[in-house]
Structure formats: C-alpha cells, structure tokens
Write an enzyme that holds these catalytic residues in place. Structure first.
Site, PDB file in Angstrom:
ATOM      1  N   ASP A  34       0.847  -1.203   0.000  1.00  0.00           N
ATOM      2  CA  ASP A  34       0.000   0.000   0.000  1.00  0.00           C
ATOM      3  C   ASP A  34       0.880   1.250   0.000  1.00  0.00           C
ATOM      4  O   ASP A  34       0.587   2.236  -0.680  1.00  0.00           O
ATOM      5  CB  ASP A  34      -0.902  -0.001   1.250  1.00  0.00           C
ATOM      6  CG  ASP A  34      -1.948  -1.111   1.174  1.00  0.00           C
ATOM      7  OD1 ASP A  34      -2.742  -1.252   2.120  1.00  0.00           O
ATOM      8  OD2 ASP A  34      -1.967  -1.841   0.148  1.00  0.00           O
ATOM      9  N   ALA A  35       1.991   1.193   0.742  1.00  0.00           N
ATOM     10  CA  ALA A  35       2.871   2.381   0.837  1.00  0.00           C
ATOM     11  C   ALA A  35       3.452   2.715  -0.531  1.00  0.00           C
ATOM     12  O   ALA A  35       3.456   3.875  -0.959  1.00  0.00           O
ATOM     13  CB  ALA A  35       3.984   2.109   1.831  1.00  0.00           C
ATOM     14  N   TYR A  37       2.144   1.895  -3.387  1.00  0.00           N
ATOM     15  CA  TYR A  37       1.032   2.354  -4.242  1.00  0.00           C
ATOM     16  C   TYR A  37       0.758   3.832  -3.944  1.00  0.00           C
ATOM     17  O   TYR A  37       0.663   4.660  -4.860  1.00  0.00           O
ATOM     18  CB  TYR A  37      -0.209   1.499  -3.955  1.00  0.00           C
ATOM     19  CG  TYR A  37      -1.448   1.949  -4.679  1.00  0.00           C
ATOM     20  CD1 TYR A  37      -2.315   2.877  -4.100  1.00  0.00           C
ATOM     21  CD2 TYR A  37      -1.737   1.498  -5.967  1.00  0.00           C
ATOM     22  CE1 TYR A  37      -3.449   3.315  -4.773  1.00  0.00           C
ATOM     23  CE2 TYR A  37      -2.868   1.926  -6.638  1.00  0.00           C
ATOM     24  CZ  TYR A  37      -3.718   2.839  -6.039  1.00  0.00           C
ATOM     25  OH  TYR A  37      -4.845   3.287  -6.702  1.00  0.00           O
ATOM     26  N   SER A  83     -36.175  -7.669 -15.677  1.00  0.00           N
ATOM     27  CA  SER A  83     -36.085  -8.375 -14.392  1.00  0.00           C
ATOM     28  C   SER A  83     -36.081  -9.878 -14.684  1.00  0.00           C
ATOM     29  O   SER A  83     -35.997 -10.278 -15.843  1.00  0.00           O
ATOM     30  CB  SER A  83     -37.280  -7.997 -13.509  1.00  0.00           C
ATOM     31  OG  SER A  83     -38.460  -8.368 -14.173  1.00  0.00           O
ATOM     32  N   LEU A  84     -36.136 -10.700 -13.645  1.00  0.00           N
ATOM     33  CA  LEU A  84     -36.052 -12.150 -13.825  1.00  0.00           C
ATOM     34  C   LEU A  84     -37.306 -12.797 -13.265  1.00  0.00           C
ATOM     35  O   LEU A  84     -37.759 -12.423 -12.181  1.00  0.00           O
ATOM     36  CB  LEU A  84     -34.836 -12.709 -13.060  1.00  0.00           C
ATOM     37  CG  LEU A  84     -33.476 -12.552 -13.713  1.00  0.00           C
ATOM     38  CD1 LEU A  84     -32.379 -12.819 -12.695  1.00  0.00           C
ATOM     39  CD2 LEU A  84     -33.344 -13.493 -14.898  1.00  0.00           C
ATOM     40  N   GLU A 113     -25.360 -18.774 -12.718  1.00  0.00           N
ATOM     41  CA  GLU A 113     -24.651 -17.705 -12.002  1.00  0.00           C
ATOM     42  C   GLU A 113     -25.251 -17.487 -10.617  1.00  0.00           C
ATOM     43  O   GLU A 113     -26.471 -17.599 -10.455  1.00  0.00           O
ATOM     44  CB  GLU A 113     -24.759 -16.390 -12.793  1.00  0.00           C
ATOM     45  CG  GLU A 113     -24.338 -16.503 -14.249  1.00  0.00           C
ATOM     46  CD  GLU A 113     -24.659 -15.244 -15.050  1.00  0.00           C
ATOM     47  OE1 GLU A 113     -25.170 -14.260 -14.459  1.00  0.00           O
ATOM     48  OE2 GLU A 113     -24.395 -15.243 -16.267  1.00  0.00           O
ATOM     49  N   LYS A 115     -26.875 -15.334  -7.827  1.00  0.00           N
ATOM     50  CA  LYS A 115     -27.675 -14.109  -7.954  1.00  0.00           C
ATOM     51  C   LYS A 115     -27.231 -13.132  -6.858  1.00  0.00           C
ATOM     52  O   LYS A 115     -27.638 -13.228  -5.707  1.00  0.00           O
ATOM     53  CB  LYS A 115     -29.165 -14.409  -7.831  1.00  0.00           C
ATOM     54  CG  LYS A 115     -30.044 -13.220  -8.191  1.00  0.00           C
ATOM     55  CD  LYS A 115     -31.509 -13.622  -8.319  1.00  0.00           C
ATOM     56  CE  LYS A 115     -32.376 -12.471  -8.790  1.00  0.00           C
ATOM     57  NZ  LYS A 115     -32.391 -11.303  -7.877  1.00  0.00           N
ATOM     58  N   LYS A 291     -29.323 -19.218 -17.220  1.00  0.00           N
ATOM     59  CA  LYS A 291     -29.494 -18.563 -18.517  1.00  0.00           C
ATOM     60  C   LYS A 291     -29.165 -19.528 -19.651  1.00  0.00           C
ATOM     61  O   LYS A 291     -28.171 -20.260 -19.575  1.00  0.00           O
ATOM     62  CB  LYS A 291     -28.548 -17.354 -18.645  1.00  0.00           C
ATOM     63  CG  LYS A 291     -28.758 -16.277 -17.611  1.00  0.00           C
ATOM     64  CD  LYS A 291     -27.701 -15.187 -17.727  1.00  0.00           C
ATOM     65  CE  LYS A 291     -27.887 -14.152 -16.642  1.00  0.00           C
ATOM     66  NZ  LYS A 291     -26.810 -13.135 -16.664  1.00  0.00           N
ATOM     67  N   LYS A 315     -34.965 -19.087  -6.465  1.00  0.00           N
ATOM     68  CA  LYS A 315     -34.875 -18.329  -5.203  1.00  0.00           C
ATOM     69  C   LYS A 315     -34.785 -19.295  -4.027  1.00  0.00           C
ATOM     70  O   LYS A 315     -35.546 -20.264  -3.951  1.00  0.00           O
ATOM     71  CB  LYS A 315     -36.112 -17.431  -5.035  1.00  0.00           C
ATOM     72  CG  LYS A 315     -36.346 -16.460  -6.161  1.00  0.00           C
ATOM     73  CD  LYS A 315     -35.238 -15.424  -6.262  1.00  0.00           C
ATOM     74  CE  LYS A 315     -35.269 -14.434  -5.143  1.00  0.00           C
ATOM     75  NZ  LYS A 315     -35.720 -13.097  -5.458  1.00  0.00           N
TER      76      LYS A 315
HETATM   77  N1  LIG Z   1     -28.289 -10.239  -9.544  1.00  0.00           N
HETATM   78  C1  LIG Z   1     -27.635 -11.030 -10.387  1.00  0.00           C
HETATM   79  O1  LIG Z   1     -26.650 -11.675 -10.018  1.00  0.00           O
HETATM   80  C2  LIG Z   1     -28.073 -11.112 -11.829  1.00  0.00           C
HETATM   81  C3  LIG Z   1     -27.432 -11.989 -12.739  1.00  0.00           C
HETATM   82  N2  LIG Z   1     -26.414 -12.812 -12.352  1.00  0.00           N
HETATM   83  N3  LIG Z   1     -27.821 -12.013 -14.037  1.00  0.00           N
HETATM   84  C4  LIG Z   1     -28.814 -11.192 -14.464  1.00  0.00           C
HETATM   85  O2  LIG Z   1     -29.161 -11.250 -15.764  1.00  0.00           O
HETATM   86  C5  LIG Z   1     -30.054 -10.257 -16.310  1.00  0.00           C
HETATM   87  C6  LIG Z   1     -29.962 -10.352 -17.807  1.00  0.00           C
HETATM   88  C7  LIG Z   1     -31.345 -10.396 -18.338  1.00  0.00           C
HETATM   89  C8  LIG Z   1     -32.302 -10.427 -17.186  1.00  0.00           C
HETATM   90  C9  LIG Z   1     -31.494 -10.520 -15.914  1.00  0.00           C
HETATM   91  N4  LIG Z   1     -29.468 -10.340 -13.643  1.00  0.00           N
HETATM   92  C10 LIG Z   1     -29.120 -10.297 -12.326  1.00  0.00           C
HETATM   93  O3  LIG Z   1     -29.800  -9.450 -11.509  1.00  0.00           O
HETATM   94  C11 LIG Z   1     -30.745  -8.572 -12.124  1.00  0.00           C
HETATM   95  C12 LIG Z   1     -30.798  -7.220 -11.469  1.00  0.00           C
HETATM   96  C13 LIG Z   1     -32.190  -6.689 -11.666  1.00  0.00           C
HETATM   97  C14 LIG Z   1     -33.020  -7.842 -12.151  1.00  0.00           C
HETATM   98  C15 LIG Z   1     -32.151  -9.082 -11.999  1.00  0.00           C
HETATM   99  O4  LIG Z   1     -32.325  -9.557 -10.676  1.00  0.00           O
END
Ligand SMILES: NC(=O)c1c(N)nc(OC2CCCC2)nc1O[C@@H]1CCC[C@@H]1O
Length: 331
Positions: A34-35, A37, A83-84, A113, A115, A291, A315
């Site tokens: 850190d120093a 940097y 949204s999802l 992935e 969330k 996805k 979820k």
């Molecule tokens: N929160 C997450 O980790 C996440 C993720 N890993 N991937 C996506 O892909 C998008 C792409 C198309 C629709 C959702 N969305 C995420 O979160 C979003 C934020 C708002 C709505 C979803 O929760």
C-alpha cells in the site's frame, strides 16, 4: 521537470497505477505494498497539478470526482434492463426447462450464475472509455451515477480490448454490492454515530451508490460483478459464456462460481448445493440465475413484458432464522 519528460512520466504512472488497481481490486492479487502504491499516486497527483494539460479521463486521479450533484440526471437505457422470473422449487425449474426445450426444439446449454444481492447497473463505454453509468431504475429509465461509479476501483475507467474484439460502444451490465464485512463495519460506525442502520447489504449498496456526494460513495467498500450485455456495436457474440470471458479479458470482475452445464439435472443439483454453501460467501446472494447460453436460442425465446424467457432465478427458501430468547424459540 521539462514538459516532455513530465508527459512521459505521467503516462507511465497512470499505466502503473491502473495496473496495480486491477491487480488489487479485480484479481485480488496486489503485487506492491500500500505504501508503494500511495507513493505512485502522490507523485501522479503532484505532476498532474503542475501539468494539468496531461490529465486524461482514465487517470486514476479522476476517480473521486467533482462536487456533490444537486440531483441525479435521468438516463434512458438503449436496451431495457429486464427483471427475472422466479422459480421456488425443482418442479418450477423443470417447467422452465420444458418450456425452453419445447420452444427451441434442440439441446440447450445453460450458464448458471450466483444471484448477487446488490443493485443492477449499466456501464456504457465508447471507444473503451467509461462515459455513462446508470442504475436500472424502472428498467427503461435509470439515474446517472457516473461520478459515483468511478469511485469503485473494480470498475475500469478504460477497457483493454483484445486484438479481435474492439466494440465502438458497449453497455456492460452487472451488480454493485457491499460485501458482508463492509456492511457489518458500516453499520457499526453508524451505530456509534447514532445514525439509522441499513437493513441489509443491498440497501446499504443502494444507499451508498445513490449519494449526491461522490466522496461518500468513495468511502464505502463497494464492489462489482458483471453478468450481462446491453447494446453493443462492432463486436458479435454467439454465446453468453463468451460475453463473460470477454468481460474478464477487459478487466471486469466476473463471479468465479459461474458454471456452464449441458445437463439440466446438474443445473438443479448446483442450485440446491448453494442453499447451505451461500453462508460461506463474503457477499449476499438471494438465489441462482440460470441462462440459456446460446444467444441465437435466446433470440428465439424472446421476452415477456418484464423478463426474458431464456432465464430464470431459482430463489432460496427464506432462511428459517430461529432465535432463542430466554428459552423461547421465536421463528
Ligand atoms: N443479480 C444477479 O446476479 C443477476 C445476474 N447474475 N444475471 C442477471 O441477468 C439479467 C440479464 C437479463 C435479465 C437478468 N441479472 C441479475 O440481476 C438482475 C438485477 C435486476 C433484475 C435481476 O435480478
């Protein structure tokens, strides 16, 4: 120091410091102290004060920017931030898989992935320079938080494109989050200052990013994971996993627990495995995002009014937090 040497030294310091930022904040692998940097930063700051004509927008000194804003400007996303849809059990996950395979009529690979439980942002880079950062807002219009996003060291101010992929414009989407430890410390400080506490890391991240004063955002240990593509010009992708690999190459943080699956039973096992494992993560997650990997299959599946048909969020059941108060179990 003469002008020519100053310009060269400023360029050299800028590249060195940006490299060390990436090592520390993106790859979590600092290679100087850190120093050392801080010494580089102090030299760059003093040279840029003496020769302001050599300051560039991607200089690390430009991260903690200007004065507090009076309000946030609005930004309309070129591509809406969807949204999802949610799935709460294996039956609903199987329904999703059945709908997908019926619609595309061939084998489907899935990218899975974690969330991240933060707030979604969209970063627009033009010719590799960060121009605008916006919150998701209502999915169509968000708030311009560019000055605040620049204070987050894991967000590159300029992208190092690979030789074969140089988009003229790219909208990179992801999540800004506050790690659990940062959240704990922030609430501890607020308690000492008799300020109201944040209810959870997501609220703390949102509260830290939607600050009119960038210096307050800069004081919060925010981090990022990038996970989706918005509008892009000048580059073609065919698979989602390629987009994520490209993001890593450009210097973004991409979650290390992302997995590509060919078999949906493996997808479901992976989702269930995180119900317990998530407590070991240094950040909060509220589910798993599944996805379709092929962008062509995503195009065939399309969108509902609110969310893509080619993705779903598994979820976790609400954690059954039991607290015992004087031998009485409170559920
Ligand atoms: N929160 C997450 O980790 C996440 C993720 N890993 N991937 C996506 O892909 C998008 C792409 C198309 C629709 C959702 N969305 C995420 O979160 C979003 C934020 C708002 C709505 C979803 O929760």
């Amino acid at each position: 120091m003469d002008k020519g040497k100053a310009e060269a030294r400023i360029k050299d310091l800028r590249e060195k410091i940006n490299y060390h930022n990436k090592q520390y904040y993106v790859y979590d692998n600092p290679v100087i102290s850190d120093a050392e940097y801080d010494k580089l930063m102090r030299e760059l700051e003093s040279l840029e004060r003496e020769f302001p004509e050599f300051v560039t927008p991607d200089s690390p000194t430009q991260r903690v920017g200007g004065e507090p804003l009076p309000a946030f400007r609005q930004v309309t996303h070129r591509v809406p931030m969807m949204s999802l849809a949610d799935a709460f059990d294996e039956g609903e996950l199987k329904d999703f898989h059945r709908r997908v395979t019926e619609a595309v009529g061939q084998d489907v690979e899935y990218v899975v992935e974690l969330k991240i439980d933060g707030l979604a942002i969209s970063l627009t880079y033009e010719n590799g320079l960060l121009i605008t950062a916006a919150t998701r807002g209502d999915g169509v219009v968000g708030e311009d938080v560019t000055q605040n996003i620049k204070t987050i060291k894991s967000v590159p101010l300029r992208l190092d494109f690979p030789e074969d992929k140089k988009p003229s414009i790219i909208e990179v989407r992801g999540e800004v989050y506050l790690p659990k430890e940062g959240f704990r410390k922030l609430n501890e400080e607020r308690e000492d200052m008799e300020l109201p506490l944040f209810a959870n890391p997501r609220n703390a991240a949102a509260g830290s990013l939607r600050q009119l004063d960038p210096k307050i955002t800069a004081s919060r240990p925010l981090s990022t994971f990038m996970y989706a593509l918005g509008h892009v010009e000048g580059v073609e992708f065919t698979k989602h996993i390629e987009v994520l690999e490209f993001y890593k190459t450009c210097g973004f943080r991409v979650n290390p627990d992302i997995v590509l699956f060919k078999n949906f039973n493996d997808v479901m096992d992976y989702c269930m495995s995180w119900r317990e494992k998530r407590d070991t993560l240094p950040y909060e997650i509220d589910g798993i995002v599944i996805k379709v990997n092929s962008l062509e299959q995503q195009r065939i599946l399309g969108f509902t009014a609110k969310s893509p048909r080619w993705a779903i969020a598994y979820k976790f059941p609400a954690e059954q937090k039991t607290t015992v108060i004087n031998d009485i179990i409170v559920r």
